[in-house]
Design an enzyme around this catalytic site. Structure first.
Site, mmCIF file in Angstrom:
data_model
loop_
_atom_site.group_PDB
_atom_site.id
_atom_site.type_symbol
_atom_site.label_atom_id
_atom_site.label_comp_id
_atom_site.label_asym_id
_atom_site.label_seq_id
_atom_site.Cartn_x
_atom_site.Cartn_y
_atom_site.Cartn_z
ATOM 1 N N ASN A 8 5.692 -4.284 -1.480
ATOM 2 C CA ASN A 8 6.139 -3.041 -2.106
ATOM 3 C C ASN A 8 7.131 -2.397 -1.146
ATOM 4 O O ASN A 8 6.736 -1.814 -0.139
ATOM 5 C CB ASN A 8 4.934 -2.120 -2.352
ATOM 6 C CG ASN A 8 5.359 -0.742 -2.833
ATOM 7 O OD1 ASN A 8 6.503 -0.538 -3.253
ATOM 8 N ND2 ASN A 8 4.437 0.212 -2.772
ATOM 9 N N LYS A 10 8.826 0.126 -1.579
ATOM 10 C CA LYS A 10 8.912 1.590 -1.777
ATOM 11 C C LYS A 10 10.388 1.997 -1.865
ATOM 12 O O LYS A 10 11.229 1.192 -2.286
ATOM 13 C CB LYS A 10 8.184 2.340 -0.665
ATOM 14 C CG LYS A 10 6.783 1.800 -0.412
ATOM 15 C CD LYS A 10 5.925 2.763 0.341
ATOM 16 C CE LYS A 10 4.652 2.075 0.794
ATOM 17 N NZ LYS A 10 3.566 3.007 1.038
ATOM 18 N N HIS A 88 0.574 3.524 -8.477
ATOM 19 C CA HIS A 88 0.503 3.594 -7.013
ATOM 20 C C HIS A 88 0.100 5.010 -6.609
ATOM 21 O O HIS A 88 0.491 5.983 -7.263
ATOM 22 C CB HIS A 88 1.859 3.223 -6.401
ATOM 23 C CG HIS A 88 1.803 3.026 -4.916
ATOM 24 N ND1 HIS A 88 1.770 4.079 -4.032
ATOM 25 C CD2 HIS A 88 1.742 1.903 -4.162
ATOM 26 C CE1 HIS A 88 1.702 3.599 -2.799
ATOM 27 N NE2 HIS A 88 1.672 2.282 -2.853
ATOM 28 N N GLU A 90 1.106 6.954 -4.464
ATOM 29 C CA GLU A 90 2.227 7.882 -4.234
ATOM 30 C C GLU A 90 2.727 8.448 -5.561
ATOM 31 O O GLU A 90 3.119 9.618 -5.633
ATOM 32 C CB GLU A 90 3.341 7.158 -3.449
ATOM 33 C CG GLU A 90 2.923 6.928 -2.000
ATOM 34 C CD GLU A 90 3.563 5.727 -1.329
ATOM 35 O OE1 GLU A 90 4.544 5.175 -1.849
ATOM 36 O OE2 GLU A 90 3.048 5.317 -0.265
ATOM 37 N N GLU A 160 -6.362 0.041 -3.369
ATOM 38 C CA GLU A 160 -5.613 0.632 -2.265
ATOM 39 C C GLU A 160 -6.237 1.976 -1.897
ATOM 40 O O GLU A 160 -5.907 2.999 -2.527
ATOM 41 C CB GLU A 160 -4.151 0.845 -2.678
ATOM 42 C CG GLU A 160 -3.403 -0.432 -2.973
ATOM 43 C CD GLU A 160 -1.930 -0.298 -2.653
ATOM 44 O OE1 GLU A 160 -1.429 -1.116 -1.863
ATOM 45 O OE2 GLU A 160 -1.281 0.636 -3.151
ATOM 46 N N GLY A 166 -0.171 3.137 4.610
ATOM 47 C CA GLY A 166 0.826 3.624 5.564
ATOM 48 C C GLY A 166 0.233 4.317 6.775
ATOM 49 O O GLY A 166 0.955 4.933 7.556
ATOM 50 N N SER A 204 -2.300 -0.893 4.872
ATOM 51 C CA SER A 204 -2.124 -1.273 6.275
ATOM 52 C C SER A 204 -2.495 -2.726 6.559
ATOM 53 O O SER A 204 -3.092 -3.028 7.599
ATOM 54 C CB SER A 204 -2.890 -0.310 7.193
ATOM 55 O OG SER A 204 -2.361 1.001 7.080
HETATM 56 C C1 PEP Z 1 1.485 0.232 -0.340
HETATM 57 O O1 PEP Z 1 2.458 0.970 -0.310
HETATM 58 O O2 PEP Z 1 1.088 -0.205 -1.415
HETATM 59 C C2 PEP Z 1 0.833 -0.108 0.929
HETATM 60 C C3 PEP Z 1 -0.264 -0.800 0.900
HETATM 61 O O3 PEP Z 1 1.464 0.323 2.084
HETATM 62 P P1 PEP Z 1 1.104 -0.135 3.594
HETATM 63 O O4 PEP Z 1 0.947 -1.625 3.593
HETATM 64 O O5 PEP Z 1 2.281 0.322 4.384
HETATM 65 O O6 PEP Z 1 -0.154 0.559 3.967
#
Ligand code: PEP
Length: 245
Positions: A8, A10, A88, A90, A160, A166, A204
């Site tokens: 992703n 983003k 997601h 976000e 998630e 993040g 992460s």
């Molecule tokens: C994501 O944006 O779906 C995500 C898992 O980000 P990160 O791997 O940076 O935690």
């Protein structure tokens, strides 16, 4: 079931930076790989390493028409997308998407022939209150309400935890196992063909924790944010998924 590792990106990238990143990516045997890129770069990604699937990060719940700023599923399909992320955290937190909107987006994706990657997960407050599974049940329940049981079997679920995205702090293997097993059981209880639904972990994931996370029961791959912007890291994570298979 072959694992899926989806990047992703983003709201990151540029034509020049993407070119460099794509030079470092490639398909690997034993794992399916995908990158979910910002809409404008779908055109650039028409040329990409063979075997690397394409995805977007959102889709309109509407098919076509007077919806300024929206992008429809058929447009994503036109550019060769196979996947689209919906719900997601976000988008839920920053753009006000509620559970039923996420369901309608998943439906729009399926109707356009795309595979929705439906993101679910609890905030830290919700986890601390002991409500992680309650929240995930609610989020998945809304998607099932919109899609119906049969179509629910055509989605990918991404667990998630919001606090792990993040943050550099992945969920522990015990936490991941508990939730993934619960999601599979929930799907089965609903009458969904649960064995065919890939359940990804995201939050992460890095080269140094990927192997441990992919070894967890009912983890069928990963959704990778930050590490998907570094070719070497993304490929190391894909390799870990292939080796865990
Ligand atoms: C994501 O944006 O779906 C995500 C898992 O980000 P990160 O791997 O940076 O935690």
């Amino acid at each position: 079931m072959i694992r899926l590792v989806a990047g992703n990106w983003k709201m990151n990238g540029s034509l020049a930076a993407n070119r460099v990143l794509l030079d470092g990516l490639g398909a690997l045997p034993g794992v399916e790989t995908a990158v979910c890129v910002p809409y404008p770069y779908l055109a650039q990604l028409q040329q990409r390493p063979e075997g690397l699937a394409l995805g977007a990060q959102d889709v309109s719940e509407y098919v076509a028409g007077a919806y300024t700023g929206e992008v429809g599923g058929s447009m994503l399909a036109d550019f060769g997308c196979r996947y689209v992320i919906v719900g997601h955290s976000e988008r839920r937190a920053l753009f006000g998407e509620d559970d039923l909107t996420v369901g309608r987006k998943a439906r729009a994706a399926l109707e356009a022939g795309l595979v929705p990657i439906v993101c679910v997960g609890e905030t830290l407050d919700e986890r601390d209150a002991g409500n992680a599974l309650v929240v995930i049940d609610r989020q998945l329940g809304a998607v099932r309400e919109v899609l119906g049981v049969a179509a629910m079997g055509g989605v990918v679920v991404a667990y998630e935890p919001v606090w792990a995205i993040g943050s550099g702090r992945s969920a522990s293997v015990e936490q991941v196992a508990e939730v993934h097993v619960a999601i599979r059981a929930w799907l089965r209880e609903q009458g969904v063909a649960a064995g065919g639904v890939r359940i990804l972990y995201g939050g992460s994931v890095k080269p140094d924790n990927a192997a441990a996370l992919f070894a967890v029961v009912d983890v069928d791959g990963g959704l990778i944010g930050g590490a998907s912007l570094v070719a070497q890291d993304f490929m190391a994570i894909c390799r870990a998924a292939a080796e865990a298979a």
